[in-house]
Design a protein around this motif. Structure first.
Motif, PDB file in Angstrom:
ATOM      1  N   LEU A   1     -85.492 -35.873  55.836  1.00 19.92           N
ATOM      2  CA  LEU A   1     -84.769 -35.705  54.575  1.00 19.92           C
ATOM      3  C   LEU A   1     -85.615 -34.940  53.569  1.00 19.92           C
ATOM      4  CD1 LEU A   1     -83.348 -39.323  54.211  1.00 19.92           C
ATOM      5  CD2 LEU A   1     -82.197 -37.319  55.182  1.00 19.92           C
ATOM      6  N   SER A   2     -84.968 -34.379  52.572  1.00 20.55           N
ATOM      7  CA  SER A   2     -85.667 -33.614  51.555  1.00 20.55           C
ATOM      8  C   SER A   2     -86.665 -34.498  50.808  1.00 20.55           C
ATOM      9  CB  SER A   2     -84.670 -33.016  50.563  1.00 20.55           C
ATOM     10  OG  SER A   2     -85.314 -32.166  49.643  1.00 20.55           O
ATOM     11  N   GLY A   3     -87.892 -33.992  50.664  1.00 22.07           N
ATOM     12  CA  GLY A   3     -88.949 -34.734  49.989  1.00 22.07           C
ATOM     13  C   GLY A   3     -89.797 -35.570  50.914  1.00 22.07           C
ATOM     14  N   ASP A   4     -89.408 -35.690  52.189  1.00 15.98           N
ATOM     15  CA  ASP A   4     -90.207 -36.466  53.141  1.00 15.98           C
ATOM     16  C   ASP A   4     -91.579 -35.828  53.318  1.00 15.98           C
ATOM     17  OD1 ASP A   4     -88.182 -38.219  53.498  1.00 15.98           O
ATOM     18  OD2 ASP A   4     -87.681 -37.635  55.547  1.00 15.98           O
ATOM     19  N   ARG A   5     -92.578 -36.692  53.497  1.00 14.40           N
ATOM     20  CA  ARG A   5     -93.936 -36.214  53.698  1.00 14.40           C
ATOM     21  C   ARG A   5     -94.458 -36.644  55.060  1.00 14.40           C
ATOM     22  NH1 ARG A   5     -97.085 -36.160  47.871  1.00 14.40           N
ATOM     23  NH2 ARG A   5     -95.359 -35.233  46.697  1.00 14.40           N
ATOM     24  N   ILE A   6     -95.189 -35.736  55.677  1.00 14.92           N
ATOM     25  CA  ILE A   6     -95.780 -35.979  56.994  1.00 14.92           C
ATOM     26  C   ILE A   6     -97.284 -35.868  56.829  1.00 14.92           C
ATOM     27  CG2 ILE A   6     -95.864 -35.219  59.398  1.00 14.92           C
ATOM     28  CD1 ILE A   6     -93.161 -33.714  58.713  1.00 14.92           C
ATOM     29  N   THR A   7     -98.003 -36.915  57.227  1.00 16.03           N
ATOM     30  CA  THR A   7     -99.449 -36.940  57.087  1.00 16.03           C
ATOM     31  C   THR A   7    -100.094 -36.961  58.460  1.00 16.03           C
ATOM     32  OG1 THR A   7     -99.232 -38.209  55.037  1.00 16.03           O
ATOM     33  CG2 THR A   7    -101.403 -38.153  56.066  1.00 16.03           C
TER      34      THR A   7
ATOM     35  N   GLY B   1    -104.151 -36.280  59.856  1.00 14.69           N
ATOM     36  CA  GLY B   1    -105.503 -35.923  59.465  1.00 14.69           C
ATOM     37  C   GLY B   1    -105.592 -35.808  57.955  1.00 14.69           C
ATOM     38  N   ARG B   2    -106.186 -34.715  57.474  1.00 17.87           N
ATOM     39  CA  ARG B   2    -106.293 -34.469  56.037  1.00 17.87           C
ATOM     40  C   ARG B   2    -105.119 -33.659  55.521  1.00 17.87           C
ATOM     41  NH1 ARG B   2    -110.030 -31.155  54.730  1.00 17.87           N
ATOM     42  NH2 ARG B   2    -110.670 -30.474  56.787  1.00 17.87           N
ATOM     43  N   SER B   3    -104.210 -33.276  56.386  1.00 20.41           N
ATOM     44  CA  SER B   3    -103.095 -32.420  55.993  1.00 20.41           C
ATOM     45  C   SER B   3    -101.858 -33.249  55.677  1.00 20.41           C
ATOM     46  CB  SER B   3    -102.772 -31.413  57.105  1.00 20.41           C
ATOM     47  OG  SER B   3    -103.867 -30.548  57.343  1.00 20.41           O
ATOM     48  N   VAL B   4    -101.256 -32.957  54.514  1.00 19.90           N
ATOM     49  CA  VAL B   4     -99.997 -33.582  54.117  1.00 19.90           C
ATOM     50  C   VAL B   4     -98.962 -32.483  53.963  1.00 19.90           C
ATOM     51  CG1 VAL B   4     -98.807 -34.951  52.369  1.00 19.90           C
ATOM     52  CG2 VAL B   4    -101.189 -35.468  52.951  1.00 19.90           C
ATOM     53  N   LEU B   5     -97.845 -32.609  54.689  1.00 19.31           N
ATOM     54  CA  LEU B   5     -96.780 -31.626  54.660  1.00 19.31           C
ATOM     55  C   LEU B   5     -95.562 -32.223  53.972  1.00 19.31           C
ATOM     56  CD1 LEU B   5     -98.641 -30.950  57.198  1.00 19.31           C
ATOM     57  CD2 LEU B   5     -96.688 -29.745  58.113  1.00 19.31           C
ATOM     58  N   SER B   6     -94.852 -31.412  53.223  1.00 20.30           N
ATOM     59  CA  SER B   6     -93.640 -31.858  52.536  1.00 20.30           C
ATOM     60  C   SER B   6     -92.478 -30.983  52.977  1.00 20.30           C
ATOM     61  CB  SER B   6     -93.824 -31.753  51.016  1.00 20.30           C
ATOM     62  OG  SER B   6     -92.589 -31.997  50.343  1.00 20.30           O
ATOM     63  N   PHE B   7     -91.393 -31.633  53.424  1.00 20.57           N
ATOM     64  CA  PHE B   7     -90.182 -30.902  53.788  1.00 20.57           C
ATOM     65  C   PHE B   7     -89.204 -30.960  52.626  1.00 20.57           C
ATOM     66  CE2 PHE B   7     -85.795 -30.930  55.327  1.00 20.57           C
ATOM     67  CZ  PHE B   7     -85.753 -29.709  55.972  1.00 20.57           C
TER      68      PHE B   7
END
Length: 497
Positions: free
Chosen positions: A350-356, A358-364
């Motif tokens: 969904l919009s605003g979901d975050r995937i973590t 390692g040290r990387s955080v991604l936002s869709f």
């Protein structure tokens, strides 16, 4: 032939400051002289950072009939030495001729991209300047390693490509084993285009980053296209003529501060933290051929690299039912918001979901919906709790997007959902109490359509209000989690010392 777009000849510095530097010759009248601070950029002049060169030492005049330059001596105090002898009268220059002005010795040669010698000569790649004073200029990549420098640094003594507007940038182009790399200290932008996708990767380490044909490199106010020799000449001619090239990356690149490219694509994938923080992937689901693979590596299809050794391999699929995220890694788990997503597991994205990972955080983000989401907030007194996702849980536990640290609430007391229509609804979750909103009572499992200004009585003693955001910081702005880039570099130096 249009001399202004390139004569097919260039001057290479053989001796003196800036040895090895190459100056393509353009224009029917080219001034050779000494660079001064007050000079304005002129793509038809060749200026040397050398005090022994006169202000205007010599000029080159194009002779159309012979397709050659004629050199004229102009200095009143210093001679111009042609092939070892003082120049007494105008002389037609041939490839291999040398000119000595002060302590600077230059040699005329045909450009490897010259229309008279074809695109052979060992040149397979070139840079085309897309912005700045040198827009449209072709820079052949012939040396194993060449720095991109401003004229003020033209006497650096190493192979270099002089481009106006490169002040303060430390960028090197490296040819190694038939591959092209960029090495930089600053955070440059690398733009790539695929069917349905545009990737803007921000890199800022001393690592060598591979470049592919068609990529655009953005260094502040100057952008370059990486191209084959033939493609470089074709793009250069179109830019000189003020025409569009048909390549969106070339025609719509935005040098300056990031983002370097924008589109009306409906989806985004942002990297908020980690080695590539600030990077963005624009996605048009209708143009994507198959799923998008994100992570260290992928079994095939389109793969977006996340340069984090603890990254997992994920697959994002688009369909009429929505967006689906699956962990296709064989060993690594990732966090989807606050929940663990193990290998082989999948869920709706969904919009605003975050995937973590390692040290990387991604936002869709679904662009129109995310703009709506981030325009609202919940207010607890004077504290503002911005909405960050399509589904925002409210309660006292730390993993709630809307955390109210009050144990009179349930761990997850309720949910604020932002629908595709723009409607925001409160969905109650706690079975032990009833929430009051205006005259309505909302029980567990029920929902209420919110309007700005509504007061939500979570318990008899705790209330929050719903309204438009006041702060300007976006929840999706890049953040830094883990060591800074400087700390990473210091640790690398300590290990290699």
């Amino acid at each position: 032939m249009t001399v202004e777009s390139g004569s097919g000849f260039e001057l290479v510095v053989v001796e003196g400051g800036g040895q090895g530097m190459v100056f393509p010759l353009r224009g029917g009248h080219v001034v050779l002289g000494r660079y001064e601070e007050a000079d304005h950029p002129d793509s038809f002049a060749v200026m040397f950072h050398e005090p022994t060169v006169s202000r205007v030492h010599a000029i080159l005049e194009w002779e159309e009939r012979r397709a050659r330059y004629v050199v004229h001596h102009r200095s009143r105090t210093n001679p111009t030495i042609l092939n070892g002898a003082p120049l007494a009268r105008p002389h037609v220059l041939e490839p291999g001729d040398t000119l000595k002005m002060g302590s600077t010795l230059v040699m005329l040669r045909q450009s490897p991209l010259s229309p008279w010698c074809g695109t052979g000569g060992g040149v397979r790649r070139a840079l085309v300047v897309l912005s700045g004073p040198d827009r449209g200029r072709v820079c052949p990549l012939v040396a194993p390693q060449a720095a991109l420098v401003d004229p003020e640094r033209a006497n650096c003594g190493a192979d270099a490509i002089v481009v106006n507007g490169m002040q303060g940038w430390n960028i090197e182009m490296i040819l190694h084993n038939e591959r092209l790399f960029v090495q930089c200290e600053e955070r440059v932008g690398l733009l790539s285009r695929y069917p349905g996708l545009v990737s803007c990767r921000l890199v800022g380490t001393r690592d060598r980053i591979p470049l592919q044909e068609g990529m655009v490199v953005v260094c502040g106010d100057v952008a370059f296209l990486v191209a084959s020799a033939d493609r470089a000449l074709a793009v250069s001619r179109l830019l000189e003529a003020g025409e569009e090239t048909g390549d969106p990356l070339v025609d719509f690149v935005r040098p300056g501060p990031p983002p370097y490219w924008e589109s009306d694509d409906p989806c985004l994938l942002r990297i908020l933290s980690g080695p590539d923080r600030g990077s963005t992937l624009w996605i048009d689901p209708t143009g994507v051929h198959g799923p998008v693979l994100v992570g260290r590596s992928g079994p095939g299809g389109l793969h977006v690299e996340v340069p984090d050794r603890n990254a997992a391999d994920l697959m994002i699929s688009f369909s009429s039912d929505g967006v689906h995220l699956e962990n296709v890694d064989s060993t690594e788990s990732v966090y989807h918001n606050w929940d663990l997503l193990r290998p082989g597991e999948g869920l709706e994205l969904l919009s605003g979901d975050r995937i973590t990972m390692g040290r990387s955080v991604l936002s869709f983000e679904t662009v129109p919906l995310q703009a709506c989401i981030e325009s609202y907030a919940v207010f607890l007194g004077t504290d503002e709790l911005p909405l960050v996702r399509a589904v925002n849980t409210l309660g006292y536990r730390p993993e709630n997007e809307l955390r109210v640290d009050d144990r009179r609430l349930a761990p997850r007391h309720g949910v604020l959902e932002v629908r595709d229509s723009g409607e925001v609804a409160y969905v109650h979750m706690d079975t032990e109490c009833v929430v009051r909103i205006g005259d309505a009572q909302v029980r567990a499992g029920e929902e209420y359509a919110l309007c700005p200004g509504d007061v939500i009585h979570l318990t008899d003693e705790v209330e929050v209000s719903f309204g438009r955001r006041v702060s300007t910081h976006r929840p999706s702005d890049p953040v830094l989690i883990g060591p800074t880039q400087r700390e990473i570099e210091e640790e690398r130096m300590r290990i290699t010392a």
